[in-house]
Design an enzyme around this catalytic site. Structure first.
Site, PDB file in Angstrom:
ATOM      1  N   GLY A  12      36.038 -50.441  19.581  1.00 37.04           N
ATOM      2  CA  GLY A  12      36.934 -51.261  18.759  1.00 37.04           C
ATOM      3  C   GLY A  12      37.370 -52.530  19.477  1.00 37.04           C
ATOM      4  CE1 TYR A  13      40.109 -58.745  19.629  1.00 36.26           C
ATOM      5  CE2 TYR A  13      42.195 -57.947  18.737  1.00 36.26           C
ATOM      6  CZ  TYR A  13      41.460 -58.943  19.349  1.00 36.26           C
ATOM      7  OH  TYR A  13      42.062 -60.132  19.670  1.00 36.26           O
ATOM      8  CG  ASP A  33      34.674 -45.974  18.078  1.00 34.77           C
ATOM      9  OD1 ASP A  33      35.480 -46.767  18.599  1.00 34.77           O
ATOM     10  OD2 ASP A  33      34.547 -45.844  16.828  1.00 34.77           O
ATOM     11  CG  PHE A  82      42.002 -47.973  22.755  1.00 36.45           C
ATOM     12  CD1 PHE A  82      43.001 -48.926  22.831  1.00 36.45           C
ATOM     13  CD2 PHE A  82      41.181 -47.791  23.865  1.00 36.45           C
ATOM     14  CE1 PHE A  82      43.194 -49.677  23.976  1.00 36.45           C
ATOM     15  CE2 PHE A  82      41.357 -48.537  25.021  1.00 36.45           C
ATOM     16  CZ  PHE A  82      42.369 -49.475  25.071  1.00 36.45           C
ATOM     17  CE  LYS A  86      42.539 -52.999  13.634  1.00 42.42           C
ATOM     18  NZ  LYS A  86      42.411 -54.111  14.545  1.00 42.42           N
ATOM     19  CB  SER A 126      52.301 -50.638  17.559  1.00 43.60           C
ATOM     20  OG  SER A 126      52.648 -51.765  16.809  1.00 43.60           O
ATOM     21  CE1 TYR A 151      48.244 -48.143  13.255  1.00 44.64           C
ATOM     22  CE2 TYR A 151      49.949 -49.826  13.002  1.00 44.64           C
ATOM     23  CZ  TYR A 151      48.955 -49.236  13.763  1.00 44.64           C
ATOM     24  OH  TYR A 151      48.682 -49.708  15.022  1.00 44.64           O
ATOM     25  CE  LYS A 155      49.101 -46.782  16.718  1.00 43.33           C
ATOM     26  NZ  LYS A 155      48.060 -46.167  17.525  1.00 43.33           N
ATOM     27  CB  SER A 218      48.273 -67.085   1.824  1.00 46.60           C
ATOM     28  OG  SER A 218      47.435 -67.323   0.726  1.00 46.60           O
ATOM     29  CG  PHE A 220      51.949 -64.000   3.938  1.00 51.68           C
ATOM     30  CD1 PHE A 220      51.332 -64.376   2.749  1.00 51.68           C
ATOM     31  CD2 PHE A 220      51.242 -63.181   4.817  1.00 51.68           C
ATOM     32  CE1 PHE A 220      50.041 -63.943   2.439  1.00 51.68           C
ATOM     33  CE2 PHE A 220      49.961 -62.737   4.507  1.00 51.68           C
ATOM     34  CZ  PHE A 220      49.356 -63.129   3.318  1.00 51.68           C
ATOM     35  N   GLY A 299      57.451 -56.348   3.433  1.00 55.72           N
ATOM     36  CA  GLY A 299      57.467 -55.522   4.650  1.00 55.72           C
ATOM     37  C   GLY A 299      57.368 -56.313   5.941  1.00 55.72           C
TER      38      GLY A 299
HETATM   39  P1  NAD Z   1      39.960 -51.079  16.029  1.00 60.26           P
HETATM   40  O1  NAD Z   1      39.894 -50.547  14.639  1.00 60.26           O
HETATM   41  O2  NAD Z   1      39.172 -52.277  16.361  1.00 60.26           O
HETATM   42  O3  NAD Z   1      39.599 -49.935  17.075  1.00 60.26           O
HETATM   43  C1  NAD Z   1      39.855 -48.577  16.833  1.00 60.26           C
HETATM   44  C2  NAD Z   1      38.562 -47.819  17.064  1.00 60.26           C
HETATM   45  O4  NAD Z   1      38.787 -46.438  16.847  1.00 60.26           O
HETATM   46  C3  NAD Z   1      37.458 -48.242  16.101  1.00 60.26           C
HETATM   47  O5  NAD Z   1      36.295 -48.537  16.849  1.00 60.26           O
HETATM   48  C4  NAD Z   1      37.245 -47.016  15.215  1.00 60.26           C
HETATM   49  O6  NAD Z   1      35.895 -46.891  14.816  1.00 60.26           O
HETATM   50  C5  NAD Z   1      37.702 -45.895  16.125  1.00 60.26           C
HETATM   51  N1  NAD Z   1      38.224 -44.702  15.446  1.00 60.26           N
HETATM   52  C6  NAD Z   1      39.134 -44.622  14.459  1.00 60.26           C
HETATM   53  N2  NAD Z   1      39.366 -43.343  14.142  1.00 60.26           N
HETATM   54  C7  NAD Z   1      38.572 -42.585  14.959  1.00 60.26           C
HETATM   55  C8  NAD Z   1      38.356 -41.208  15.124  1.00 60.26           C
HETATM   56  N3  NAD Z   1      38.990 -40.313  14.367  1.00 60.26           N
HETATM   57  N4  NAD Z   1      37.470 -40.788  16.051  1.00 60.26           N
HETATM   58  C9  NAD Z   1      36.798 -41.684  16.819  1.00 60.26           C
HETATM   59  N5  NAD Z   1      36.959 -43.004  16.708  1.00 60.26           N
HETATM   60  C10 NAD Z   1      37.848 -43.460  15.788  1.00 60.26           C
HETATM   61  O7  NAD Z   1      41.505 -51.319  16.343  1.00 60.26           O
HETATM   62  P2  NAD Z   1      42.184 -52.004  17.600  1.00 60.26           P
HETATM   63  O8  NAD Z   1      42.865 -53.228  17.122  1.00 60.26           O
HETATM   64  O9  NAD Z   1      41.246 -52.083  18.730  1.00 60.26           O
HETATM   65  O10 NAD Z   1      43.324 -50.931  17.915  1.00 60.26           O
HETATM   66  C11 NAD Z   1      43.187 -49.972  18.944  1.00 60.26           C
HETATM   67  C12 NAD Z   1      44.476 -49.161  19.013  1.00 60.26           C
HETATM   68  O11 NAD Z   1      45.561 -50.034  19.259  1.00 60.26           O
HETATM   69  C13 NAD Z   1      44.822 -48.395  17.745  1.00 60.26           C
HETATM   70  O12 NAD Z   1      45.411 -47.173  18.114  1.00 60.26           O
HETATM   71  C14 NAD Z   1      45.827 -49.298  17.085  1.00 60.26           C
HETATM   72  O13 NAD Z   1      46.675 -48.577  16.230  1.00 60.26           O
HETATM   73  C15 NAD Z   1      46.566 -49.830  18.282  1.00 60.26           C
HETATM   74  N6  NAD Z   1      47.278 -51.102  18.049  1.00 60.26           N
HETATM   75  C16 NAD Z   1      46.572 -52.190  17.582  1.00 60.26           C
HETATM   76  C17 NAD Z   1      47.241 -53.389  17.359  1.00 60.26           C
HETATM   77  C18 NAD Z   1      46.505 -54.594  16.816  1.00 60.26           C
HETATM   78  O14 NAD Z   1      47.162 -55.532  16.355  1.00 60.26           O
HETATM   79  N7  NAD Z   1      45.177 -54.657  16.861  1.00 60.26           N
HETATM   80  C19 NAD Z   1      48.616 -53.481  17.617  1.00 60.26           C
HETATM   81  C20 NAD Z   1      49.279 -52.357  18.100  1.00 60.26           C
HETATM   82  C21 NAD Z   1      48.600 -51.169  18.318  1.00 60.26           C
HETATM   83  N1  UDP Z   2      50.419 -64.043   8.237  1.00 59.76           N
HETATM   84  C1  UDP Z   2      50.229 -65.077   7.331  1.00 59.76           C
HETATM   85  N2  UDP Z   2      49.065 -65.112   6.628  1.00 59.76           N
HETATM   86  C2  UDP Z   2      48.097 -64.177   6.768  1.00 59.76           C
HETATM   87  C3  UDP Z   2      48.282 -63.134   7.695  1.00 59.76           C
HETATM   88  C4  UDP Z   2      49.470 -63.094   8.412  1.00 59.76           C
HETATM   89  O1  UDP Z   2      51.087 -65.936   7.177  1.00 59.76           O
HETATM   90  O2  UDP Z   2      47.065 -64.264   6.071  1.00 59.76           O
HETATM   91  C5  UDP Z   2      51.650 -64.002   9.023  1.00 59.76           C
HETATM   92  C6  UDP Z   2      52.491 -62.754   8.764  1.00 59.76           C
HETATM   93  O3  UDP Z   2      53.391 -62.986   7.720  1.00 59.76           O
HETATM   94  C7  UDP Z   2      53.181 -62.543  10.104  1.00 59.76           C
HETATM   95  C8  UDP Z   2      52.213 -63.135  11.121  1.00 59.76           C
HETATM   96  O4  UDP Z   2      51.309 -63.961  10.380  1.00 59.76           O
HETATM   97  O5  UDP Z   2      54.368 -63.280  10.129  1.00 59.76           O
HETATM   98  C9  UDP Z   2      51.419 -62.066  11.863  1.00 59.76           C
HETATM   99  O6  UDP Z   2      50.837 -61.199  10.893  1.00 59.76           O
HETATM  100  P1  UDP Z   2      49.833 -60.049  11.308  1.00 59.76           P
HETATM  101  O7  UDP Z   2      49.488 -59.297  10.045  1.00 59.76           O
HETATM  102  O8  UDP Z   2      48.716 -60.631  12.093  1.00 59.76           O
HETATM  103  O9  UDP Z   2      50.677 -59.139  12.304  1.00 59.76           O
HETATM  104  P2  UDP Z   2      52.026 -58.294  12.066  1.00 59.76           P
HETATM  105  O10 UDP Z   2      52.685 -58.741  10.809  1.00 59.76           O
HETATM  106  O11 UDP Z   2      51.582 -56.901  12.019  1.00 59.76           O
HETATM  107  O12 UDP Z   2      52.880 -58.617  13.229  1.00 59.76           O
END
Ligand code: NAD
Ligand code: UDP
Length: 345
Positions: A12-13, A33, A82, A86, A126, A151, A155, A218, A220, A299
């Site tokens: 993942g990312y 994964d 991870f 999400k 998160s 979601y 967490k 957009s 928001f 939200g």
């Molecule tokens: P992502 O979706 O890119 O990565 C998550 C990976 O987990 C994916 O590759 C997916 O295929 C895999 N996955 C999901 N469910 C699975 C399962 N049951 N078994 C095996 N693999 C599974 O997301 P990300 O942005 O890299 O997020 C990673 C972690 O960080 C997640 O727990 C997410 O909730 C947390 N997180 C992400 C953000 C964000 O903004 N990206 C912010 C806070 C927390």
């Molecule tokens: N946002 C926006 N346009 C979009 C996506 C997000 O204006 O198409 C804004 C959103 O309102 C927030 C910020 O960008 O204030 C970050 O949003 P994101 O969904 O990336 O993260 P989170 O809200 O989960 O912090």
């Protein structure tokens, strides 16, 4: 203690960037994964950057038997968990899928850690657990509020499961990293964020609009109680965020933990508004973004940013990349995804 790390969600990312940092720090990585939100080709990118191809197992963390086969190989000293679904909006529509995936996966991991004597886990939490804090910046002592979405609730529940397990079983140490808003890509543009469908997050929407994949961004709401009226977030470079995981693992392996369950905010400490992101993106990449200001998104939190000083002091970890570098990397990655030649950059 050995250097074998099981990285769930490692294609993942955040996982893929963390695997790069782990390999560069000398860890031996096994990725598991189910590819529900990522692509196996990410492994090629990791190999191209590091020169090392991590072991990859396609398996679902809800399937404890499949996971146990990996544990039985005995090369795992620590886990970075991870794997989770999400998408906030999707979780509102499919709460049971989210609770099932995110919570069962964690329970399986902890059960196997106990069964196979694997003591260390880093968990992806998160800043969503803080909701809208009354006092900013958010510290680790900022009260957690009732979650805005299923979601977000997963967490909070997962943090509680870890806290209770660490307390009850004694054999497990855990660090929960509360991420703020990760953005950007690896500077090589060999790995980055691969959003499926219409992006929910700001940065992929920005880069896809710049690339002409989306017609208009957009923004928001412009009537928030903030200096420019736009929402404020703490945008953390993905490579910096990845490095925080290495710092957390090092702390565990070096026996430096002060408690067996620790929590750290991982952010820059800087609040940046949505409009500041848009304007900076335009400036550093020399382009104009098609955007319009629309109503608030339901939200949305008005403003949040981290106090990262506990992570700075205890992990020796700092956010180092400038917003400029990060927004450059995000655009470079989008260009690569679109097949635009970036070789001279
Ligand atoms: P992502 O979706 O890119 O990565 C998550 C990976 O987990 C994916 O590759 C997916 O295929 C895999 N996955 C999901 N469910 C699975 C399962 N049951 N078994 C095996 N693999 C599974 O997301 P990300 O942005 O890299 O997020 C990673 C972690 O960080 C997640 O727990 C997410 O909730 C947390 N997180 C992400 C953000 C964000 O903004 N990206 C912010 C806070 C927390
Ligand atoms: N946002 C926006 N346009 C979009 C996506 C997000 O204006 O198409 C804004 C959103 O309102 C927030 C910020 O960008 O204030 C970050 O949003 P994101 O969904 O990336 O993260 P989170 O809200 O989960 O912090």
């Amino acid at each position: 203690m050995g250097k074998g790390v099981l990285v769930t969600g490692g294609t993942g990312y955040i996982g893929s960037h963390t695997v790069v940092e782990l390999i560069e720090a000398g860890y031996e990585v096994i990725i598991v994964d189910n590819l529900s939100n990522s692509d196996e080709s990410v492994i090629e990118g990791i190999e191209a950057i590091t020169g090392i191809r991590p072991e990859f197992v396609k398996a679902d963390c809800r399937d404890i038997d499949a996971l146990e086969k990996i544990f039985k190989k005995g090369k795992i000293d620590s886990i970075i968990h991870f794997a989770a679904a999400k998408a906030v909006g999707e979780s509102v529509e499919q709460p049971l899928e989210y609770y099932h995936n995110n919570i069962l996966s964690l329970i399986n991991i902890i059960s196997l850690m106990r069964r196979h004597n694997v003591p260390n886990m880093v968990f992806s939490s998160s800043c969503t657990v803080y909701g809208q804090p009354e006092v900013l910046p958010a510290t680790e002592q900022t009260p957690r509020l009732e979650a805005e979405s299923p979601y977000g609730n997963t967490k909070r529940i997962c943090e509680d499961i870890i806290r209770d397990s660490v307390k009850a079983y004694g054999s497990i140490n855990a660090i929960a990293l509360r991420y703020f808003n990760p953005i950007g890509a690896h500077p090589s543009a060999l790995i980055g964020e691969l959003p499926r469908g219409v992006p929910n997050n700001l940065l992929p929407y920005v880069t896809q609009t710049a690339a002409g994949i989306r017609e208009v961004l957009s923004i928001f709401g412009d009537d928030y109680n903030t200096p420019d009226g736009f929402c404020i977030r703490d945008y953390i470079d993905i490579n910096d965020l990845a490095a925080a995981h290495v710092a957390a693992l090092d702390r565990m392996l070096d026996g430096k933990m002060k408690k067996s369950f620790e929590v750290f905010n991982i952010g820059t400490g800087q609040g940046v508004s949505t409009m500041e992101i848009v304007k900076t993106f335009e400036q550093v990449n020399g382009l104009q973004l098609n955007y319009r200001i629309t109503g608030r998104r339901e939200g949305d939190i008005e403003a949040i940013w981290a106090d990262p000083s506990y992570a700075n002091e205890e992990l020796g970890w700092y956010a180092r990349k400038s917003l400029y570098e990060t927004l450059r990397s995000a655009w470079k990655w989008q260009q690569r995804l679109c097949g635009i030649d970036i070789s001279d950059e």
